[in-house]
Design a protein around this motif. Structure first.
Motif, PDB file in Angstrom:
ATOM      1  N   THR A   1       0.822  -1.320  -0.019  1.00  0.00           N
ATOM      2  CA  THR A   1      -0.086  -0.019  -0.045  1.00  0.00           C
ATOM      3  C   THR A   1       0.881   1.405   0.013  1.00  0.00           C
ATOM      4  O   THR A   1       0.341   2.351  -0.626  1.00  0.00           O
ATOM      5  N   TYR A   2       1.939   1.221   0.857  1.00  0.00           N
ATOM      6  CA  TYR A   2       2.944   2.315   0.920  1.00  0.00           C
ATOM      7  C   TYR A   2       3.598   2.513  -0.561  1.00  0.00           C
ATOM      8  O   TYR A   2       3.699   3.509  -1.150  1.00  0.00           O
ATOM      9  N   LEU A   3       4.128   1.562  -1.289  1.00  0.00           N
ATOM     10  CA  LEU A   3       5.085   1.638  -2.097  1.00  0.00           C
ATOM     11  C   LEU A   3       4.283   1.902  -3.597  1.00  0.00           C
ATOM     12  O   LEU A   3       4.744   2.419  -4.519  1.00  0.00           O
ATOM     13  N   ASP A   4       2.987   1.234  -3.763  1.00  0.00           N
ATOM     14  CA  ASP A   4       2.306   1.109  -4.798  1.00  0.00           C
ATOM     15  C   ASP A   4       0.797   0.912  -4.509  1.00  0.00           C
ATOM     16  O   ASP A   4       0.297  -0.220  -4.652  1.00  0.00           O
ATOM     17  N   VAL A   5       0.192   2.117  -4.268  1.00  0.00           N
ATOM     18  CA  VAL A   5      -1.282   2.182  -3.884  1.00  0.00           C
ATOM     19  C   VAL A   5      -2.128   1.568  -4.715  1.00  0.00           C
ATOM     20  O   VAL A   5      -3.095   0.871  -4.786  1.00  0.00           O
ATOM     21  N   ARG A   6      -1.904   1.806  -6.159  1.00  0.00           N
ATOM     22  CA  ARG A   6      -2.848   1.168  -7.364  1.00  0.00           C
ATOM     23  C   ARG A   6      -2.699  -0.353  -7.078  1.00  0.00           C
ATOM     24  O   ARG A   6      -3.967  -1.016  -7.395  1.00  0.00           O
ATOM     25  N   ARG A   7      -1.560  -0.879  -6.738  1.00  0.00           N
ATOM     26  CA  ARG A   7      -1.552  -2.277  -6.911  1.00  0.00           C
ATOM     27  C   ARG A   7      -2.163  -2.971  -5.620  1.00  0.00           C
ATOM     28  O   ARG A   7      -3.022  -3.987  -5.771  1.00  0.00           O
ATOM     29  N   SER A   8      -2.154  -2.040  -4.493  1.00  0.00           N
ATOM     30  CA  SER A   8      -2.977  -2.573  -3.505  1.00  0.00           C
ATOM     31  C   SER A   8      -4.359  -2.460  -3.628  1.00  0.00           C
ATOM     32  O   SER A   8      -5.076  -3.259  -3.079  1.00  0.00           O
ATOM     33  N   LEU A   9      -4.979  -1.283  -4.153  1.00  0.00           N
ATOM     34  CA  LEU A   9      -6.470  -1.194  -4.571  1.00  0.00           C
ATOM     35  C   LEU A   9      -6.783  -2.325  -5.440  1.00  0.00           C
ATOM     36  O   LEU A   9      -7.834  -2.848  -5.157  1.00  0.00           O
ATOM     37  N   GLU A  10      -5.915  -2.955  -6.356  1.00  0.00           N
ATOM     38  CA  GLU A  10      -6.461  -3.839  -7.338  1.00  0.00           C
ATOM     39  C   GLU A  10      -6.258  -4.957  -6.415  1.00  0.00           C
ATOM     40  O   GLU A  10      -7.433  -6.137  -6.847  1.00  0.00           O
ATOM     41  N   HIS A  11      -5.459  -5.407  -5.700  1.00  0.00           N
ATOM     42  CA  HIS A  11      -5.445  -6.442  -4.906  1.00  0.00           C
ATOM     43  C   HIS A  11      -6.658  -6.807  -4.004  1.00  0.00           C
ATOM     44  O   HIS A  11      -7.242  -7.670  -3.755  1.00  0.00           O
ATOM     45  N   LEU A  12      -7.024  -5.474  -3.297  1.00  0.00           N
ATOM     46  CA  LEU A  12      -8.312  -5.424  -2.685  1.00  0.00           C
ATOM     47  C   LEU A  12      -9.553  -5.912  -3.752  1.00  0.00           C
ATOM     48  O   LEU A  12     -10.507  -6.489  -3.212  1.00  0.00           O
ATOM     49  N   GLY A  13      -9.448  -5.306  -4.767  1.00  0.00           N
ATOM     50  CA  GLY A  13     -10.666  -5.711  -5.843  1.00  0.00           C
ATOM     51  C   GLY A  13     -10.544  -7.082  -6.054  1.00  0.00           C
ATOM     52  O   GLY A  13     -11.856  -7.638  -6.136  1.00  0.00           O
ATOM     53  N   TYR A  14      -9.535  -7.731  -6.361  1.00  0.00           N
ATOM     54  CA  TYR A  14      -9.493  -9.319  -6.518  1.00  0.00           C
ATOM     55  C   TYR A  14     -10.258  -9.856  -5.337  1.00  0.00           C
ATOM     56  O   TYR A  14     -10.899 -10.906  -5.696  1.00  0.00           O
ATOM     57  N   LEU A  15      -9.905  -9.482  -4.321  1.00  0.00           N
ATOM     58  CA  LEU A  15     -10.499 -10.224  -2.978  1.00  0.00           C
ATOM     59  C   LEU A  15     -11.819  -9.674  -2.896  1.00  0.00           C
ATOM     60  O   LEU A  15     -12.344 -10.306  -1.959  1.00  0.00           O
TER      61      LEU A  15
END
Ligand code: GTP
Ligand code: MG
Length: 618
Positions: A369-383
């Motif tokens: 979430t700190y380094l790449d918030v887009r990826r974190s959002l995406e991962h939350l989306g997959y879940l």
């Protein structure tokens, strides 16, 4: 989802195309009609699917072949109209009209077609026998309908089917030739099933089914409907219902049934609710909701985010041992297109005998979430965050911190995640420092791949902070464009080889000397004999001159406990940057901390005395 629908009516002369359109609009049969009706637009709010709909007529006498082809290219759906009382018009569907519409498209998406048998008042039900073989020959035919412009029968239905064919197309979901779901559809439904199976027993209980139903359709199933569903499934699929619960096979069968019965909008509603777009991929809206992160701000999960990811952890920790085994982790990742965390994981967070404990898991989420918030959002989306949580967007799981500049002005930060760059020459012990942070000693055998990041929690004045260490080769920071920004810099040199100090000193002068970032020089390999002093300033002298804290000795050899202090020190400096910038200030900082503690003690004593006075005076 499409924003409007364009319906084109085709067919032989005199089959009743213009009459159908005018009957729909005027709600009565027009005795006299022009050759071609004007294009009409039905506003969104009066159509069943709430989308603006254009209806376009065709007339052989008024339009050229080129004009016709142009209209076909623009159409989202084509109604091929025939006259149920004129067999010749039926024959032309196969020989003329369908080849004209889709003749040029070899593969790929074809324009959906609806067969419309008009003048059913003259010969009701009479055309079905002739039409069914055509339907099985051309998979792009969505459906057929008999109607009468004269009796106003099935007119609005016809336009509703046409609209539905565009908005909820069957083609991406179902292969009519194989009579089964297409792979992408089955895959999407499998993800949906896994997300809905809260207790991970590979089946949906009544309670899980109702939660799913409510999430997709806004209300649970009636108890009888629930029993009926299970009954239909168990009659048709072996293993579709197990212990009175719906299995994945049963769930897929149910959706196949919806589609085969022309209720594919039901399956589309489910797919869209879980984020899928027309091409059956998760949409950008679902995976990456807008989130503004101004420069100088950082991103952290907030309590909603942590709560959700912890819920996912607990769901997949099947043996309830507080850690995810490789198999449990794989099951967590089964709803992702590919495993999101790489083989660096065991060198990035604390793991325990190849298992990922909750603490390490939360650290990893924090890091991404700190380094790449887009990826974190995406991962939350997959879940499934946007489907399973309120409010329906994972942007609500993220806190954007205030600008660093404001933190520096106020001399304090509200951030819970702090970044420390560990800078040093090749071989000074940066990686060992990161490993020590994760509790590993020098001889530790690494599992997985090396990582330039390590993250753990550290106590700062009784508050838990996440500290990220990021290893950076000092020479890479000497190029002009290098980014050295962080909350605290850890400048490391090898105490047994003082030549490594020069590089640290250069980095300090180039990046940190005139800035606000607190710096700590660390003298590594303190267990080895000190290196030969070199001409010029000694490290201690250098720090004194620059009003920096004296170099802190560090060793990876020996018991773990004494090493923790240095990480606390780094996190503390990152939290209170202005207080520890210079050595003198550092002293006053510790003094303030001590005074603060004393102050609290004094206040406690005072209030206790006051309490006694009050009690006594009663
Ligand atoms: P073109 O513009 O020449 O291609 O014909 P079209 O398909 O637009 O047909 P149109 O609406 O002009 O109707 C042709 C004739 O069929 C007219 O005389 C209509 O009154 C009649 N007609 C249209 N619909 C019906 C219907 O549902 N039942 C009956 N019995 N007659 C109809
Ligand atoms: Mg006409």
């Amino acid at each position: 989802m499409k924003r409007d629908v364009r319906i084109l009516l085709l067919g032989e002369a005199q089959v009743g195309k213009t009459s159908l359109i005018l009957s729909l609009v005027g709600e009565e049969f027009p005795e006299e009609v022009p050759a071609r009706a004007e294009e009409i637009t039905i506003p969104a709010d009066v159509t069943p699917e709430k989308v603006p709909t254009h209806i376009v007529d065709y007339s052989e006498t008024e339009q050229t072949v080129e004009e016709l082809q142009g209209e076909i290219d623009k159409a989202d759906v084509v109604c091929v109209v025939y006259d149920v009382s004129e067999e010749a018009t039926v024959e032309k569907i196969r020989t003329k009209w369908i080849p004209l519409v889709n003749g040029n498209t070899k593969r790929g998406p074809r324009v959906p077609i609806i067969l419309v048998g008009n003048k059913s008042d003259l010969r009701p039900g009479g055309s079905m026998e002739a039409v069914l073989p055509i339907m099985s020959q051309f998979p792009e035919i969505e459906t057929c309908v008999e109607c009468s412009a004269k009796n106003l029968k099935n007119i609005s239905e016809l336009f509703y089917y046409a609209q539905k064919a565009v908005l909820h197309p069957t083609a991406p979901l179902y292969d009519p030739e194989a009579k089964q779901l297409r792979p992408a559809c089955a895959q999407a439904l499998t993800r949906i099933f896994r997300l809905s199976d809260q207790d991970m027993d590979q089946a949906l209980s009544d309670q899980e089914l109702n939660a799913f139903q409510t999430s997709c359709f806004g209300h649970p199933l009636a108890p009888q409907a629930l029993e009926d569903v299970k009954m239909v499934v168990s009659r048709n699929v072996a293993g579709g219902v197990r212990d009175d619960q719906l299995t994945l096979d049963g769930f897929l069968f149910l959706n196949t049934l919806f589609i085969q019965r022309g209720r594919h909008e039901t399956t589309w509603t489910i797919l869209r609710r879980f984020g899928y777009g027309d091409s059956l991929e998760l949409t950008a809206d679902y995976l990456c909701p807008p989130l503004r992160v101004p420069s100088g701000c950082s991103t952290e999960l907030n309590h909603r985010g942590y709560q959700f990811v912890q819920r996912m952890f607990e769901k997949h920790d099947q043996d309830r041992d507080g850690a995810l085994s490789p198999a449990e982790l794989q099951s967590l990742f089964s709803v992702f297109p590919a495993a999101p965390w790489g083989p660096q994981l065991p060198n990035t967070v604390r793991t325990k005998a190849e298992r990922l404990p909750l603490h390490g898991y939360l650290c990893q989420w924090t890091l991404v979430t700190y380094l790449d918030v887009r990826r974190s959002l995406e991962h939350l989306g997959y879940l499934g965050y946007p489907t399973l949580c309120e409010p329906n967007s994972q942007a609500h799981a993220i806190t954007v911190t205030r600008e660093k500049r404001l933190d520096q002005e106020k001399g304090q930060t509200q951030r819970n995640v702090l970044l420390c760059k560990v800078v040093g020459a090749h071989g000074v012990g940066k990686s060992s420092f990161l490993r020590a942070f994760l509790g590993h000693s020098l001889g530790h055998q690494d599992a997985g791949e090396p990582s330039v990041y390590a993250i753990d929690t550290v106590q700062v004045n009784g508050q838990e902070k996440y500290l990220i260490l990021c290893e950076v080769a000092a020479d890479s920071l000497l190029t002009a464009s290098a980014d050295a920004s962080c909350d605290v810099a850890c400048l490391m040199f090898d105490g047994s080889d003082l030549r490594s100090f020069a590089l640290c000193a250069s980095v300090y002068k180039q990046h940190y000397m005139d800035g606000q970032t607190p710096c700590l020089f660390v003298c590594s390999k303190a267990d080895l004999p000190g290196g030969v002093p070199l001409p010029g300033l000694s490290p201690a002298e250098f720090c004194r001159r620059h009003r920096l804290p004296a170099p802190t000795p560090f060793s990876c050899v020996g018991p773990v406990e004494p090493r923790v202090g240095i990480f606390t020190q780094l996190a503390t400096m990152a939290t209170f940057p202005h207080l520890v910038h210079g050595q003198l200030q550092a002293t006053s900082f510790w003094l303030r901390v001590a005074l603060g503690a004393m102050g609290a003690a004094v206040a406690a004593i005072l209030s206790f005395s006051l309490y006694r006075v009050l009690v006594k005076s009663r």
